[in-house]
Design a protein around this motif. Structure first.
Motif, mmCIF file in Angstrom:
data_model
loop_
_atom_site.group_PDB
_atom_site.id
_atom_site.type_symbol
_atom_site.label_atom_id
_atom_site.label_comp_id
_atom_site.label_asym_id
_atom_site.label_seq_id
_atom_site.Cartn_x
_atom_site.Cartn_y
_atom_site.Cartn_z
ATOM 1 N N GLY A 180 0.800 -1.216 0.000
ATOM 2 C CA GLY A 180 0.000 0.000 0.000
ATOM 3 C C GLY A 180 0.829 1.259 0.000
ATOM 4 O O GLY A 180 0.270 2.358 -0.039
ATOM 5 N N THR A 181 2.162 1.112 0.033
ATOM 6 C CA THR A 181 3.036 2.290 0.046
ATOM 7 C C THR A 181 3.653 2.581 -1.312
ATOM 8 O O THR A 181 4.056 3.718 -1.570
ATOM 9 C CB THR A 181 4.176 2.132 1.064
ATOM 10 O OG1 THR A 181 5.000 1.012 0.692
ATOM 11 C CG2 THR A 181 3.617 1.899 2.467
ATOM 12 N N THR A 182 3.733 1.578 -2.183
ATOM 13 C CA THR A 182 4.337 1.770 -3.491
ATOM 14 C C THR A 182 3.902 0.632 -4.404
ATOM 15 O O THR A 182 3.373 -0.387 -3.936
ATOM 16 C CB THR A 182 5.877 1.817 -3.394
ATOM 17 O OG1 THR A 182 6.438 2.229 -4.640
ATOM 18 C CG2 THR A 182 6.450 0.456 -3.014
ATOM 19 N N ALA A 183 4.108 0.799 -5.699
ATOM 20 C CA ALA A 183 3.757 -0.262 -6.645
ATOM 21 C C ALA A 183 4.633 -1.487 -6.396
ATOM 22 O O ALA A 183 5.804 -1.368 -6.022
ATOM 23 C CB ALA A 183 3.935 0.236 -8.077
ATOM 24 N N TRP A 201 -1.310 0.068 5.971
ATOM 25 C CA TRP A 201 -1.153 0.974 4.826
ATOM 26 C C TRP A 201 -2.231 0.782 3.767
ATOM 27 O O TRP A 201 -2.449 1.655 2.925
ATOM 28 C CB TRP A 201 0.243 0.814 4.234
ATOM 29 C CG TRP A 201 1.284 1.063 5.286
ATOM 30 C CD1 TRP A 201 1.852 0.131 6.102
ATOM 31 C CD2 TRP A 201 1.810 2.329 5.692
ATOM 32 N NE1 TRP A 201 2.712 0.744 6.979
ATOM 33 C CE2 TRP A 201 2.712 2.086 6.751
ATOM 34 C CE3 TRP A 201 1.607 3.636 5.242
ATOM 35 C CZ2 TRP A 201 3.408 3.113 7.377
ATOM 36 C CZ3 TRP A 201 2.307 4.652 5.865
ATOM 37 C CH2 TRP A 201 3.194 4.390 6.923
ATOM 38 N N LEU A 202 -2.930 -0.348 3.800
ATOM 39 C CA LEU A 202 -4.040 -0.571 2.871
ATOM 40 C C LEU A 202 -5.344 0.029 3.383
ATOM 41 O O LEU A 202 -6.349 0.038 2.654
ATOM 42 C CB LEU A 202 -4.210 -2.071 2.612
ATOM 43 C CG LEU A 202 -3.060 -2.712 1.815
ATOM 44 C CD1 LEU A 202 -3.195 -4.222 1.806
ATOM 45 C CD2 LEU A 202 -2.997 -2.169 0.401
ATOM 46 N N THR A 273 1.040 7.998 -7.293
ATOM 47 C CA THR A 273 0.871 9.273 -6.585
ATOM 48 C C THR A 273 1.154 9.094 -5.104
ATOM 49 O O THR A 273 1.813 9.937 -4.469
ATOM 50 C CB THR A 273 -0.555 9.814 -6.786
ATOM 51 O OG1 THR A 273 -0.771 10.061 -8.172
ATOM 52 C CG2 THR A 273 -0.770 11.100 -6.004
ATOM 53 N N ILE A 274 0.649 8.003 -4.542
ATOM 54 C CA ILE A 274 0.898 7.717 -3.128
ATOM 55 C C ILE A 274 2.390 7.575 -2.858
ATOM 56 O O ILE A 274 2.928 8.161 -1.911
ATOM 57 C CB ILE A 274 0.143 6.447 -2.707
ATOM 58 C CG1 ILE A 274 -1.368 6.714 -2.674
ATOM 59 C CG2 ILE A 274 0.628 5.930 -1.351
ATOM 60 C CD1 ILE A 274 -2.210 5.492 -2.440
ATOM 61 N N ALA A 275 3.075 6.810 -3.697
ATOM 62 C CA ALA A 275 4.509 6.595 -3.504
ATOM 63 C C ALA A 275 5.283 7.901 -3.629
ATOM 64 O O ALA A 275 6.170 8.200 -2.813
ATOM 65 C CB ALA A 275 5.023 5.572 -4.521
ATOM 66 N N GLN A 276 4.951 8.689 -4.640
ATOM 67 C CA GLN A 276 5.659 9.948 -4.848
ATOM 68 C C GLN A 276 5.412 10.916 -3.699
ATOM 69 O O GLN A 276 6.340 11.568 -3.205
ATOM 70 C CB GLN A 276 5.224 10.586 -6.166
ATOM 71 C CG GLN A 276 5.966 11.880 -6.497
ATOM 72 C CD GLN A 276 5.548 12.454 -7.842
ATOM 73 O OE1 GLN A 276 4.701 11.893 -8.536
ATOM 74 N NE2 GLN A 276 6.151 13.566 -8.226
ATOM 75 N N SER A 306 11.706 3.339 3.547
ATOM 76 C CA SER A 306 10.302 3.126 3.894
ATOM 77 C C SER A 306 9.667 4.426 4.370
ATOM 78 O O SER A 306 10.291 5.501 4.360
ATOM 79 C CB SER A 306 10.177 2.063 4.989
ATOM 80 O OG SER A 306 10.478 2.620 6.255
ATOM 81 N N THR A 307 8.442 4.316 4.837
ATOM 82 C CA THR A 307 7.690 5.470 5.342
ATOM 83 C C THR A 307 7.695 5.512 6.868
ATOM 84 O O THR A 307 6.926 6.253 7.472
ATOM 85 C CB THR A 307 6.243 5.397 4.830
ATOM 86 O OG1 THR A 307 5.732 4.084 5.080
ATOM 87 C CG2 THR A 307 6.182 5.645 3.331
ATOM 88 N N ILE A 308 8.573 4.714 7.490
ATOM 89 C CA ILE A 308 8.634 4.592 8.945
ATOM 90 C C ILE A 308 9.984 5.076 9.453
ATOM 91 O O ILE A 308 11.019 4.814 8.824
ATOM 92 C CB ILE A 308 8.424 3.128 9.376
ATOM 93 C CG1 ILE A 308 7.034 2.640 8.966
ATOM 94 C CG2 ILE A 308 8.628 2.950 10.875
ATOM 95 C CD1 ILE A 308 6.812 1.167 9.231
ATOM 96 N N MET A 309 9.989 5.777 10.568
ATOM 97 C CA MET A 309 11.225 6.219 11.223
ATOM 98 C C MET A 309 11.093 6.033 12.723
ATOM 99 O O MET A 309 9.992 6.153 13.267
ATOM 100 C CB MET A 309 11.494 7.693 10.919
ATOM 101 C CG MET A 309 11.740 7.983 9.448
ATOM 102 S SD MET A 309 11.377 9.700 9.025
ATOM 103 C CE MET A 309 10.415 9.454 7.524
#
Length: 360
Positions: A180-183, A201-202, A273-276, A306-309
């Motif tokens: 759900g974060t990228t293709a 993320w979904l 768009t989500i990934a960008q 990733s989208t996590i830190m």
């Protein structure tokens, strides 16, 4: 993207906690209400009319993640799918695991008595994995694509390289913090299994997930059952052998229908768009947080991040985030933040202001 009308929680909180739980949209909530209203009024007639939904979802998943329809199995969550997979493997398998891995991945392996070895997660992870494979000769490498504490994301090219170099090594991945974060193309990934839950993320709520299996792995699962005669009752006559393992009993149209609706919503927004959007925002966040000493060099500079830190905050800083209504989670020895496509630069700036000690 201003999505507060679709996600009302964004009007009340700065939501940096998708890694803990995704949020429901107003559109999905309305669909779920309508579903249960119709079930209440129609009972079995409604259920019969919704039989197509499960196969619609299976096709949707196969198309979205580029996998064969016959390789898609619907599960209530990651853990159910992963545990079912493990129960179908021979007891002599030797697993390679990452240290400090998600407990729902590591414990089912170790508690079943599988032989296992560990590899350290640091800036030399890829070299560590290759060395461990050469030294320990595992038959299965099971790992989270995105580590739930640090946010380290496994390089997709490295996964492909592993499969090309060791074609007999089964690669089993937890995609719960990734899907759900990228293709993503399962067919091109090199993976033999991708297991995930849909509630992060979904954005599909709880009680739904899926597992994608390669033909190579399907052929190795549940060898002891292959000679058993399948049930002949009319309502299960077309059910495949592995479906009796991964999809036993009735599948819930509310929860799996929610996943289908969420996939359609993500398609509408656009996974590119989500990934960008998320990568641009996350890169800004990593740069700013690294500058403040919160993120190590190897995570700040990681490609395919990733989208996590994870931030090493003291209790006063944690309390200040809560006071500012910034939602995040304690994980490991740090505080985990995460950004999805509904987050904005204003959200990041608010986080930075609190960490800088400014009054909000």
């Amino acid at each position: 993207m201003n999505l507060s009308s679709s996600f009302p929680i964004l009007s009340n909180y700065t939501y940096l906690n998708t890694a803990y739980s995704g949020i429901l949209s107003t559109e999905l909530a309305k669909w779920r209400t309508t579903h249960d209203q119709q079930l209440m009024e129609g009972g079995s007639e409604f259920r019969l009319s919704q039989s197509y939904l499960i196969e619609t979802l299976r096709t949707n998943i196969a198309d979205f993640f580029n996998a064969g329809i016959s390789n898609v199995f619907l599960t209530p969550n990651f853990s159910f799918g992963f545990n079912t997979l493990l129960d179908g493997l021979p007891a002599l398998e030797h697993f390679l695991l990452l240290q400090n891995e998600y407990p729902s991945l590591a414990y089912p392996v170790t508690s079943r008595g599988f032989k296992h070895s560990y590899v350290a997660i640091d800036e030399n992870l890829e070299d560590n994995v290759m060395e461990a494979i050469e030294k320990c000769r595992p038959t299965v490498f099971a790992f989270s694509i995105v580590q739930y504490i640090s946010g380290y994301r496994m390089n997709p090219e490295f996964i492909k390289k592993l499969k090309q170099t060791y074609p007999d090594l089964l690669l089993i991945a937890d995609g719960t913090q990734f899907c759900g974060t990228t293709a993503f193309s399962f067919e091109a990934s090199g993976l033999d299994a991708l297991c995930t839950s849909g509630y992060k993320w979904l954005l599909a709520g709880y009680g739904n997930g899926f597992i994608l299996l390669s033909d190579q792995l399907k052929n190795r699962l549940y060898e002891d059952r292959k000679l058993a005669q399948l049930p002949s009752a009319p309502f299960v006559k077309d059910k495949k052998p592995l479906a009796f393992c991964f999809e036993p009993g009735h599948l819930d149209t509310l929860n799996f229908g929610s996943l289908n609706e969420s996939l359609n919503m993500i398609r509408k927004v656009g996974i590119s768009t989500i990934a960008q959007t998320t990568q641009t925002l996350c890169q800004q966040a990593r740069t700013q947080l690294h500058h403040r000493g919160f993120i190590p060099d190897y995570l700040a500079d990681q490609k395919n991040a990733s989208t996590i830190m994870s931030l090493p905050l003291n209790q006063q800083q944690v309390d200040q985030l809560a006071e500012a209504k910034i939602l995040c989670s304690p994980r490991g020895t740090g505080t985990r933040i995460s950004f999805h496509f509904y987050n904005t630069e204003d959200d990041l700036q608010k986080l930075l202001d609190v960490l800088d000690g400014k009054k909000i």
